[in-house]
Write a protein that holds these residues in place. Structure first.
Motif, short mmCIF file in Angstrom:
data_model
loop_
_atom_site.label_atom_id
_atom_site.label_comp_id
_atom_site.label_asym_id
_atom_site.label_seq_id
_atom_site.Cartn_x
_atom_site.Cartn_y
_atom_site.Cartn_z
N THR A 181 5.67 4.63 11.03
CA THR A 181 4.90 5.43 10.08
C THR A 181 4.19 4.54 9.06
OG1 THR A 181 5.01 7.20 8.44
CG2 THR A 181 6.87 5.71 8.53
N LYS A 182 3.04 4.95 8.60
CA LYS A 182 2.26 4.20 7.62
C LYS A 182 2.58 4.61 6.19
CE LYS A 182 -0.20 1.92 10.68
NZ LYS A 182 -0.09 0.46 10.81
N PHE A 183 3.32 5.69 6.03
CA PHE A 183 3.58 6.23 4.70
C PHE A 183 5.09 6.45 4.57
CE2 PHE A 183 2.34 9.99 1.66
CZ PHE A 183 2.92 9.31 0.60
N PHE A 184 5.77 5.52 3.91
CA PHE A 184 7.22 5.52 3.83
C PHE A 184 7.63 4.94 2.48
CE2 PHE A 184 11.32 3.30 5.05
CZ PHE A 184 12.08 4.46 4.98
N GLU B 84 0.83 -1.21 0.00
CA GLU B 84 0.00 0.00 0.00
C GLU B 84 0.87 1.25 0.00
OE1 GLU B 84 -2.72 -0.27 3.24
OE2 GLU B 84 -3.98 -1.78 2.26
N CYS B 85 1.23 1.74 1.17
CA CYS B 85 1.91 3.03 1.26
C CYS B 85 3.32 2.92 1.85
CB CYS B 85 1.07 4.02 2.06
SG CYS B 85 -0.49 4.40 1.22
N GLU C 150 -3.49 11.37 0.73
CA GLU C 150 -4.89 11.57 1.09
C GLU C 150 -5.26 10.71 2.29
OE1 GLU C 150 -7.06 13.72 -0.10
OE2 GLU C 150 -5.51 14.57 -1.40
N ARG C 151 -4.65 9.55 2.39
CA ARG C 151 -5.00 8.62 3.47
C ARG C 151 -4.26 8.92 4.77
NH1 ARG C 151 -4.35 2.36 2.08
NH2 ARG C 151 -5.67 3.12 0.37
N TYR C 152 -2.95 9.23 4.67
CA TYR C 152 -2.13 9.31 5.88
C TYR C 152 -1.49 10.68 6.12
CZ TYR C 152 -2.40 4.22 5.75
OH TYR C 152 -2.84 2.92 5.72
N GLY C 153 -1.59 11.60 5.19
CA GLY C 153 -0.87 12.86 5.32
C GLY C 153 0.53 12.72 4.75
N ALA C 154 1.42 13.67 5.09
CA ALA C 154 2.76 13.71 4.50
C ALA C 154 3.54 12.44 4.81
CB ALA C 154 3.51 14.93 5.01
N GLY C 155 4.30 11.95 3.81
CA GLY C 155 5.10 10.74 3.97
C GLY C 155 6.58 11.03 3.92
N ASN C 156 7.38 10.09 4.42
CA ASN C 156 8.83 10.20 4.38
C ASN C 156 9.37 9.42 3.18
OD1 ASN C 156 8.90 11.76 6.67
ND2 ASN C 156 9.30 10.02 8.05
N ILE C 157 10.49 9.87 2.64
CA ILE C 157 11.13 9.24 1.49
C ILE C 157 12.59 8.99 1.81
CG2 ILE C 157 11.76 9.49 -0.95
CD1 ILE C 157 9.41 11.35 -1.33
N ILE C 158 13.11 7.83 1.40
CA ILE C 158 14.55 7.60 1.47
C ILE C 158 15.06 7.42 0.05
CG2 ILE C 158 14.28 5.11 1.87
CD1 ILE C 158 16.95 5.36 3.51
N ILE C 159 16.18 8.07 -0.27
CA ILE C 159 16.76 8.00 -1.60
C ILE C 159 18.23 7.61 -1.48
CG2 ILE C 159 15.16 9.72 -2.51
CD1 ILE C 159 17.42 11.77 -2.37
N GLY C 160 18.80 7.08 -2.58
CA GLY C 160 20.22 6.73 -2.57
C GLY C 160 20.53 5.53 -3.43
N ASP C 161 21.63 4.84 -3.10
CA ASP C 161 22.11 3.71 -3.89
C ASP C 161 21.73 2.40 -3.20
OD1 ASP C 161 23.81 3.65 -1.70
OD2 ASP C 161 25.62 4.14 -2.83
N SER C 162 22.48 1.31 -3.46
CA SER C 162 22.13 0.01 -2.89
C SER C 162 22.25 0.00 -1.37
CB SER C 162 23.02 -1.09 -3.48
OG SER C 162 24.40 -0.82 -3.24
#
Length: 653
Positions: free
Chosen positions: A455-458, A407-408, A428-440
């Protein structure tokens, strides 16, 4: 075909750098180009022989393939018969399973395909495969199967267009190689269609038109021919000294050693300076034994490293390299030479060549069927501590499997319309989400944060091998910048993480090499890469809160070489290097005005010499990536420090 001793000298120039590259000598960081030189030589000689025999009416497929078999198989079988008992004594079941598959693949001419599936040639643990170098034999064997048929057909049906057709095939293969080098690098490296242009370079040189042109040019313009022959040597030496495992290959960069080889074959004629250099007796002598030297060097170096338990220091390889040449001489003298030519004892010679093949293949099939003789090795060779370590390695060192709840909480490797749609729904469901970016490495941290974070939105947006300084069109950083600007209200926080080894350089300026961590070797910080990363984070943090989770201490240990839990230790030098890198990044962040935060994973994770084997967990799955249970341990430590949570520990800008 008339014998040219400078060709044997060129073989020496090809094989010695390959050996020294595999021995880890830093000045020969591009030594792998020796294989490309061999391809050009092979294409030239084979085509010359085939065309000479076709013109004289003596060509025979049976005789051609019999000659190839007598040339290749005796020394090959001798090496494999040596490798089998040593592998059984030193390798674990996983490595033995790979080795057994290789035994079968060698005699089905598919070793290059097998190793493409199994191994990155430039990976840190590639040196633990004693027959990895046989991939190039399969490429040549596949070429030998097809090319004589093509030559005969074209000589009958399109003799006048023979050179033009070869040139067209060469160009098509080269274009494919250049494209695949940047899109499917491993395929480009191992496969015949992307390697055949190198063989065809030599083949083109052997055609009557090119042969006549080179002869006339050398006769009319002797000074220019002298220069071109020497320039060919310079091109080869340049590629050997300057290239490394990060050089895109075998596309445009492969032109340097291959064109150098062509210039030598074309213009290093008798009496020229290049011919005198390459005709030096030691060069010619090594060239004569070059095939055996190529076959024997990898098993000798590999098995020595496995027995030693870690990367071989210079004092060891300085003894092993001459040993490779000594063994190669005896192999050439007593195996290659006696069995290369038909004789009155032809039946006996043929039996000597053919009898070992079913035995070797049978061992390979048995090894595959028993998963690397697993039961035998586990019960008969391993002691209790080795069994514990093997069980942990078997269970915990599989490839990275990304977590997702469907899901999220999910991960992708690029920005797409579907990501945009899903991201909007989750907002819309959980509000603002966190993101992780990068390599392997970010994949590892994503998993660790996934299992620890409430958190439900990651979302993870990560691509293997991609960092802000990486020049790869598949990397998502440019599109990610636009995605962040478009979704700034929907993003709570962005976490960035990458491999620390790609912010370090060895003494030749190359990132992520074994030389960085070798004892008594110099290393430095790659400030252009650090600056590029910081500049990229500056652009993101103009829109949303950004946190750089700094590099962690990597294991830098070949797990397959571990003998017991007691040997599962991270070296103090490795800890020191990553700690120093972390200090540099802290300092750069602290002394410069930045709108993003830097969090030290060196401090939070506290990875030390004891971490590699922790409470029954082998925490790394290879030299630098966390294992499944390692991710769980890291996840707990991140949770303890509230990394990934919306807390005061990581305040907003």
């Amino acid at each position: 075909m008339k014998y040219r001793k400078e060709v044997d000298g060129l073989r020496a120039v090809a094989v010695v750098p390959v050996i020294l590259y595999h021995a880890g000598w830093s000045f020969f960081s591009g030594g792998y180009v020796g294989v490309d030189i061999f391809f050009v030589i092979s294409g030239f000689l084979i085509t010359s022989i085939i065309l000479d025999e076709i013109r004289s009416g003596t060509f025979s497929y049976r005789r051609f393939y019999a000659r190839r078999a007598r040339r290749l198989l005796p020394a090959l079988c001798a090496v494999l018969l040596f490798c089998i008992p040593v592998a059984l004594a030193l390798l674990g079941p996983q490595a033995l399973d790979s080795f057994a598959k290789g035994l079968v693949a060698v005699f089905t001419m598919t070793a290059n395909i097998l190793f493409w599936k199994q191994t990155d040639y430039f990976a840190a643990d590639a040196g633990l495969n004693p027959i990895l170098h046989f991939w190039s034999l399969s490429v040549e064997e596949q070429y030998y199967v097809v090319f004589p048929i093509v030559c005969v057909f074209l000589h009958k049906m399109a003799q006048k267009s023979f050179t033009a057709i070869l040139l067209a095939a060469l160009i098509a293969s080269f274009v494919l190689a250049e494209w695949a080098t940047h899109t499917h690098a491993s395929v480009a490296f191992y496969f015949l269609p992307t390697r055949s242009w190198e063989l065809l370079l030599g083949a083109l040189l052997a055609t009557p038109k090119l042969t006549q042109f080179c002869a006339e040019f050398s006769s009319r313009r002797k000074a220019a021919a002298q220069f071109l022959g020497v320039f060919g040597i310079v091109l080869i030496l340049y590629s050997i000294a300057i290239y490394n495992k990060a050089t895109p290959f075998p596309g445009v960069y492969a032109l340097v050693p291959t064109i150098g080889s062509v210039l030598i074959l074309a213009f290093a004629r008798q009496g020229s300076l290049a011919a005198k250099v390459l005709g030096w007796k030691p060069f010619v002598g090594i060239g004569l034994i070059s095939y055996s030297a190529y076959l024997w060097h990898q098993p000798i170096l590999t098995f020595s490293e496995i027995f030693h338990g870690e990367k071989l220091p210079f004092q060891y390889t300085s003894v092993l390299v001459p040993l490779c040449l000594i063994v190669a001489y005896f192999s050439w003298r007593f195996v290659e030479v006696p069995l290369r030519k038909p004789s009155s004892r032809g039946a006996l010679a043929q039996a000597f060549v053919l009898i070992p093949i079913p035995l070797i293949v049978a061992v390979g099939i048995a090894g595959v069927a028993t998963h690397g003789f697993e039961h035998f090795i586990y019960t008969r060779r391993f002691n209790d501590t080795q069994r514990v370590l093997y069980d942990a390695m078997k269970e915990q060192t599989a490839g990275i499997a990304l977590h997702s709840d469907g899901e999220c909480r999910f991960a992708v490797d690029r920005v797409s319309d579907s990501l945009q749609t899903q991201f909007a729904k989750c907002f819309e469901r959980y509000g603002a989400g966190n993101i992780i970016i990068g390599d392997s490495h970010a994949l590892n941290i994503y998993n660790a944060m996934y299992v620890s974070d409430s958190t439900k939105f990651f979302v993870g947006i990560m691509h293997v091998g991609c960092r802000p300084d990486t020049k790869d069109q598949d990397c998502p950083y440019a599109s990610l910048r636009q995605f962040v600007q478009n979704n700034r209200a929907k993003i709570g926080r962005i976490f960035y993480h990458q491999s620390g080894a790609h912010l370090l350089q060895d003494d030749k300026g190359f990132q992520d090499t074994d030389d960085i961590f070798a004892p008594e070797r110099m290393f430095s910080f790659d400030f252009p890469a650090i600056n590029a990363t910081m500049a990229y984070l500056d652009t993101l943090s103009a829109s949303v809160p950004v946190v750089w989770l700094g590099p962690y201490v990597e294991a830098r240990v070949n797990l397959q070489a571990l003998k017991s839990m007691d040997s599962a230790r991270i070296r103090p030098r490795v800890q020191t290097i990553f700690t120093q890198l972390d200090s540099v990044l802290k300092s750069r962040h602290g002394t410069e005005t930045r709108s993003w935060r830097y969090v030290s994973l060196v401090d939070i994770l506290a990875i030390d010499s004891q971490f590699l084997w922790l409470n029954g967990c082998l925490t790394f799955r290879d030299t630098d990536h966390l294992s499944v249970c390692g991710e769980e341990i890291v996840g707990e430590r991140l949770k303890k420090h509230a990394i990934g949570m919306t807390t005061s520990y990581l305040p907003s800008r």
